[in-house]
Scaffold this motif. Sequence first.
Motif, PDB file in Angstrom:
ATOM      1  N   GLU A   1       1.161   3.959  -2.866  1.00  0.00           N
ATOM      2  CA  GLU A   1       0.746   5.461  -2.656  1.00  0.00           C
ATOM      3  C   GLU A   1       1.914   6.211  -3.249  1.00  0.00           C
ATOM      4  O   GLU A   1       1.653   7.464  -3.645  1.00  0.00           O
ATOM      5  N   ALA A   2       3.128   5.683  -3.164  1.00  0.00           N
ATOM      6  CA  ALA A   2       4.536   6.608  -3.710  1.00  0.00           C
ATOM      7  C   ALA A   2       4.601   6.597  -5.075  1.00  0.00           C
ATOM      8  O   ALA A   2       5.261   7.528  -5.687  1.00  0.00           O
ATOM      9  N   ALA A   3       4.070   5.394  -5.916  1.00  0.00           N
ATOM     10  CA  ALA A   3       4.307   5.420  -7.302  1.00  0.00           C
ATOM     11  C   ALA A   3       3.701   6.544  -8.137  1.00  0.00           C
ATOM     12  O   ALA A   3       2.653   6.556  -7.731  1.00  0.00           O
TER      13      ALA A   3
ATOM     14  N   GLU B   1       0.935  -1.133   0.060  1.00  0.00           N
ATOM     15  CA  GLU B   1       0.035  -0.018  -0.119  1.00  0.00           C
ATOM     16  C   GLU B   1       0.836   1.221  -0.202  1.00  0.00           C
ATOM     17  O   GLU B   1       0.670   2.406  -0.807  1.00  0.00           O
ATOM     18  N   ILE B   2       1.834   1.279   0.669  1.00  0.00           N
ATOM     19  CA  ILE B   2       2.735   2.246   0.851  1.00  0.00           C
ATOM     20  C   ILE B   2       3.343   2.709  -0.438  1.00  0.00           C
ATOM     21  O   ILE B   2       3.810   3.699  -0.891  1.00  0.00           O
ATOM     22  N   LEU B   3       3.911   1.451  -1.160  1.00  0.00           N
ATOM     23  CA  LEU B   3       4.618   1.459  -2.401  1.00  0.00           C
ATOM     24  C   LEU B   3       3.484   2.110  -3.468  1.00  0.00           C
ATOM     25  O   LEU B   3       3.994   2.869  -4.266  1.00  0.00           O
TER      26      LEU B   3
END
Length: 53
Positions: A45-47, A41-43
């Motif tokens: 959001e960052a992509a 989920e963090i990845l």
Amino acid sequence: MSNEIERLLERQDEAVSALFLENKGDELTDILVAALQEAFEILLEAAPAGTIH
């Protein structure tokens, strides 16, 4: 690394070790799956939106 983060990591290591010693593989698997889901989920959001295939 701050002392607070270091203590958190130590407590996590102790908890994982206890699960291994108590032969609680299912609980450990649940924890690992939840951690992977959070990491993905963090990845996501960052992509940038155009790079996900």
